[in-house]
Design a protein around this motif. Structure first.
Motif, PDB file in Angstrom:
ATOM      1  N   VAL A  45     -64.368  37.654   8.630  1.00 16.68           N
ATOM      2  CA  VAL A  45     -63.571  37.206   7.494  1.00 16.68           C
ATOM      3  C   VAL A  45     -64.443  36.497   6.462  1.00 16.68           C
ATOM      4  O   VAL A  45     -64.361  36.761   5.256  1.00 16.68           O
ATOM      5  CB  VAL A  45     -62.427  36.281   7.960  1.00 16.68           C
ATOM      6  N   LYS A  68     -64.340  35.351  13.024  1.00 23.97           N
ATOM      7  CA  LYS A  68     -64.444  34.471  11.871  1.00 23.97           C
ATOM      8  C   LYS A  68     -65.580  34.891  10.956  1.00 23.97           C
ATOM      9  O   LYS A  68     -65.477  34.790   9.731  1.00 23.97           O
ATOM     10  CB  LYS A  68     -64.634  33.020  12.308  1.00 23.97           C
ATOM     11  N   THR A 107     -58.349  39.524   7.687  1.00 26.71           N
ATOM     12  CA  THR A 107     -57.921  38.420   8.551  1.00 26.71           C
ATOM     13  C   THR A 107     -57.053  38.931   9.690  1.00 26.71           C
ATOM     14  O   THR A 107     -57.173  38.497  10.842  1.00 26.71           O
ATOM     15  CB  THR A 107     -57.150  37.370   7.735  1.00 26.71           C
TER      16      THR A 107
END
Length: 235
Positions: A110, A107, A88
Motif C-alpha cells: 500500500v 503494508k 488496500t
C-alpha cells in the motif's frame, strides 16, 4: 504506447522487452501466494478472494492508465483514490496468508503503490515521459538494449519469490535495479537529464518503505506491484 511502459520505471522498461518474461513472473507470483495461503491460512477460500480482487485491481489499473497522458487530471483526481482503495483491499486479503516474518508485505504494498501514484501525478512526470525527446529516448533504449539488459533489471526481484521474502534483500535489489536503469539511460540517451530524473524519482517513490524508519517490519511488496503491472499491462 502502452502505459505499462510508464508504470515500470517511468518508461525505461519497454513493453516489448518484458512481454516474454511476464508469463513466468505471473506464474511465480501466483504460486507464491497460493503456497502461502495453503500453508498459513485457516480459510480455504482465502486464495480465491485474492485472485478475484487481484483481477479487479489489474482491470481497473488498466482502465485508469488508459486515460494517460491526456486524461491526467481525471486519473489523479478521480481514479487515484479508487486505485489506492483497491490496493488496500488486496493487501487486507493477502495478510492472513503470510507467516509472521512476512507480515510486512501488505503494508509495503500500500505504501509503495500510493507513493508511486503520487509520483505519476507529480508535476512534469507524464509530460516528460510523453514528450518528443522522451519518445526518442524510449526508442533508443529499445534499439540499444544489449542482451535484453534493460528487461532484466527486475530479474532479481522476481527471483525472491523462490524463497523467503526479506525486506533488506528486496531493498538492495531495488537499489541495484535503479543503477541498472541509470546505466541503460547513460548508454542509450547520454546526457538526457529529464529521463535520469524520472528514473531517480520513480525509485525514490517505490522504495519509500525501505527508507522509512516508522515502517520497520512492514517493508516489501514492490514485487506484487511490479508483478501486477507486468502481468496485466504487458499482455
Amino acid at each position: 504506447m502502452k502505459i505499462g511502459n510508464f508504470l515500470i520505471v517511468a518508461g525505461l522498461v519497454l513493453g516489448s522487452v518484458l512481454a516474454d518474461q511476464q508469463g513466468n513472473n505471473s506464474d511465480k507470483i501466483s504460486r507464491f501466494i497460493y503456497d502461502r495461503c495453503r500453508i498459513y491460512s485457516t480459510d480455504a477460500s482465502a486464495y480465491d478472494d485474492i485472485k478475484t480482487h487481484l483481477g479487479q485491481f489489474g482491470d481497473y489499473l488498466t482502465y485508469a492508465a488508459s486515460l494517460l497522458p491526456n486524461g491526467k487530471e481525471q486519473f489523479c483526481n478521480d481514479e487515484r483514490p479508487k486505485l489506492a482503495h483497491l490496493a488496500t483491499q488486496l493487501a487486507h486479503d493477502v495478510k492472513p496468508c503470510l507467516p509472521k516474518d512476512e507480515k510486512y508485505l501488505p503494508k509495503f504494498m500500500v505504501e509503495s503503490f500510493t507513493s508511486f501514484l503520487d509520483f505519476v501525478c507529480s508535476q512534469r512526470t507524464i509530460e516528460n515521459f510523453f514528450s518528443t525527446q522522451g519518445a526518442d529516448c524510449r526508442q533508443n533504449l529499445k534499439l540499444n538494449q544489449e542482451g535484453q539488459q534493460v528487461g532484466n533489471c527486475f530479474t532479481k526481484l522476481f527471483a525472491r519469490f523462490d524463497g523467503k521474502v526479506r525486506k533488506d534483500d528486496l531493498c538492495l535489489d531495488l537499489k541495484a535495479s535503479k543503477k541498472c536503469f541509470s546505466e541503460a539511460i547513460a548508454r542509450s540517451c547520454p546526457d538526457f537529464a529529464a529521463f535520469e530524473s524520472l528514473n531517480n524519482r520513480f525509485f525514490h517513490a517505490i522504495r519509500k518503505p525501505c527508507n522509512s524508519a516508522i515502517t520497520t517490519g512492514f517493508n516489501s511488496v514492490v514485487l506484487l506491484v511490479a508483478a501486477l503491472i507486468s502481468t496485466k499491462l504487458f499482455s
